[in-house]
Design an enzyme around this catalytic site. Structure first.
Site, short mmCIF file in Angstrom:
data_model
loop_
_atom_site.label_atom_id
_atom_site.label_comp_id
_atom_site.label_asym_id
_atom_site.label_seq_id
_atom_site.Cartn_x
_atom_site.Cartn_y
_atom_site.Cartn_z
N LYS A 1 0.83 -1.20 0.00
CA LYS A 1 0.00 0.00 0.00
C LYS A 1 0.87 1.26 0.00
O LYS A 1 2.04 1.22 0.39
CB LYS A 1 -0.89 0.03 1.25
CG LYS A 1 -1.94 -1.06 1.31
CD LYS A 1 -2.71 -0.99 2.63
CE LYS A 1 -3.76 -2.09 2.72
NZ LYS A 1 -4.90 -1.87 1.83
N ARG B 1 -10.42 -11.59 1.69
CA ARG B 1 -11.31 -12.63 1.14
C ARG B 1 -10.64 -14.00 1.13
O ARG B 1 -11.32 -15.02 1.20
CB ARG B 1 -11.76 -12.22 -0.27
CG ARG B 1 -10.65 -12.13 -1.29
CD ARG B 1 -11.03 -11.28 -2.49
NE ARG B 1 -11.08 -9.86 -2.14
CZ ARG B 1 -11.45 -8.90 -2.99
NH1 ARG B 1 -11.81 -9.21 -4.22
NH2 ARG B 1 -11.47 -7.64 -2.60
#
EC number: 3.4.11.1
Length: 503
Positions: free
Chosen positions: A282, A356
């Site tokens: 990030k 996920r």
């Protein structure tokens, strides 16, 4: 802080402060009118001089009002009478608590719970007042050297209800409100903890402590990496490979249903205690806030605390899927293909779509409980923030009645959610040339494709997904965890237990 309810006339209250409402434009609420009459028009005379207009959140603190036993009266603006809704009501309570706390009123009698809020009963008004009061006074200063506290903090609040018949409802509202506020605080405390303290092992220790505190019907089991490997949870394991901290999945089982064999409600929380993005790292700006990527697990922990404190007659399982996503020589990579616990394969296109991958194995794991339903809670996608902002939690489900139940509970609790679709067109975005599916589906509809991904692991039960990326914490000056959606899920479970507070 201590809360209680009573039913009495305002002029007979002997307290440090009485709290009453004033509407726009300078219109006294019914209780304020009673006090004005007793004081020979003292309050209305002040309003005629323009001391208070009545706009939401305006305050006027009166000392030694004639013929009134209480030391002070706090007038609080409530806006236009016909427009007083849930949001404004909570704003008024929040301003009231701050004013009392800042002005040294250690105890007060509050008549705001007698105001008319459209479609809301006494139970709702008292419970929301309790939850809002606790929220307003919340601080996270465990790690500060110098802790600031008001010289004379607010310690006792009495809520007045219109009739004695409503005392029982008010007392129940306080009980529920305090339990939910405790769960919200627990979730916020976990969320606000720094990632060098709050790792998967810390989550596991909190889960164990919860089971120890309610040992008669609550147990916690912690599943480590070796057991995950034996279970085939290779997607979950891959996410944590780059971290020095072991991935741990904490499973809290609460059995409150008299029928111990009744199918449980299962809550699964994403617990990424820090998400650097992994190899797909990030940007540096705002990365500190990725400690909040475990707020799904924090929510589950908070809700399990509410369930245990209220001893709800339900069987509930809470899963805290703890993990840390870091770059490193052992970290998983874009291009890797992972075999999930379900046997389905996933091509990794972005290691920052890791939640996920943890959840899909956790959702497969909970099949062993033969659940009545499963709800997962996750700070899953920035796309949900783009779609719904920071006000609404995203909801997706494979079962319409469950989705409707959750939306209803969100409205009751004032912790709102909004349903997003799961259409076949979105599933196609997850197609992979090399595996059963990819872990991302492109920028368009990112929150929905994430939900579609998870739904492929929930075909054996009714399931709902709550994307709390926009609602789990605040940025900026008031940075901190919000504790959402503990209130929503607590309301859902109260409804399931037949304890929804309807008179």
């Amino acid at each position: 802080m201590e809360f209680s309810v009573k039913s009495g006339s305002p002029e007979k209250q002997r307290s440090a402060c009485i709290v009453v409402g004033v509407f726009e434009p300078r219109r006294l609420s019914p209780i304020a009118e009673q006090l004005d009459k007793i004081s020979d028009g003292y309050i209305s005379a002040l309003l005629r001089r323009g001391e208070l207009e009545g706009k939401v959140g305006q305050t006027l603190l009166l000392h030694h009002v004639p013929n009134i036993l209480s030391e002070r009266i706090l007038l609080i603006g409530c806006g236009k009478e016909r427009e007083l809704d849930e949001r404004q009501y909570k704003q008024v309570i929040q301003k009231t608590i701050n004013t009392l706390n800042d002005t040294g009123s250690m105890e007060a009698v509050c008549f705001l719970t007698e105001l008319h809020v459209k479609g809301r009963n006494t139970y709702w008004k008292v419970r929301q007042a309790v939850e809002t009061a606790k929220e307003t006074l919340y601080t996270f200063d465990q790690l500060k050297s110098n802790k600031t506290e008001p010289r004379r903090p607010l310690r006792k609040m009495v809520f007045n209800v219109p009739t004695r018949r409503e005392l029982t409802s008010g007392e129940r509202a306080i009980q529920h409100g305090l339990a939910i506020a405790s769960g919200i605080k627990a979730a916020k405390d976990l969320g606000n903890m720094p990632p060098n303290i709050c790792n998967a092992a810390y989550l596991a220790s909190q889960a164990r402590q919860l089971a120890d505190a309610f040992s008669t019907n609550t147990v916690t089991r912690v599943i480590g990496e070796q057991q995950m490997k034996e279970l085939g949870m290779h997607a979950y394991l891959a996410v944590g490979h780059g971290s020095q901290n072991e991935s741990l999945m904490s499973v809290i089982e609460y059995k409150g249903n008299p029928n111990k064999d009744a199918k449980p409600i299962v809550l699964v929380g994403k617990g990424l205690t820090f998400d650097s993005g992994g190899i797909s790292i990030k940007p540096a700006e705002g990365m500190d806030e990725m400690k909040y990527d475990m707020c799904g697990a924090a929510t589950v922990y908070g809700v399990m605390r509410v369930v245990a404190e209220l001893q709800l007659p339900l069987n509930v399982v809470g899963v805290l899927a703890g993990c840390e996503n870091m770059p490193g020589g052992r970290a998983y990579r874009p291009g890797d293909i992972l075999t999930t616990m379900s046997g389905q394969t996933v091509e990794v296109l972005n290691t920052d779509a890791e939640g996920r991958l943890v959840l899909c194995d956790a959702l497969t794991y909970v099949e062993r409980f033969e659940p009545e339903l499963v709800i997962d809670i996750a700070t899953l996608t920035g796309a949900c923030v783009v779609a719904l902002g920071n006000h609404l939690t995203g909801l997706m489900s494979n079962h319409n009645p469950l989705a409707h139940e959750l939306i209803g509970a969100s409205e009751q609790a004032g912790d709102r959610a909004w349903r997003l679709p799961l259409g076949e067109e979105y599933y196609e975005q997850l197609d992979s040339n090399f595996a059963d599916m990819a872990n991302i589906g492109g920028r368009a509809g990112g929150a929905i494709t994430a939900g579609c991904f998870l739904s492929r692991f929930t075909r054996k039960y009714s399931w709902a997904h709550l994307d709390i990326a926009g609602t789990a914490w605040r940025s900026g000056k008031n940075k901190g965890a919000t504790g959402r959606p503990v209130a929503l899920l607590s309301q859902f479970l109260l409804n399931r237990a037949g304890l929804n507070g309807d008179d």
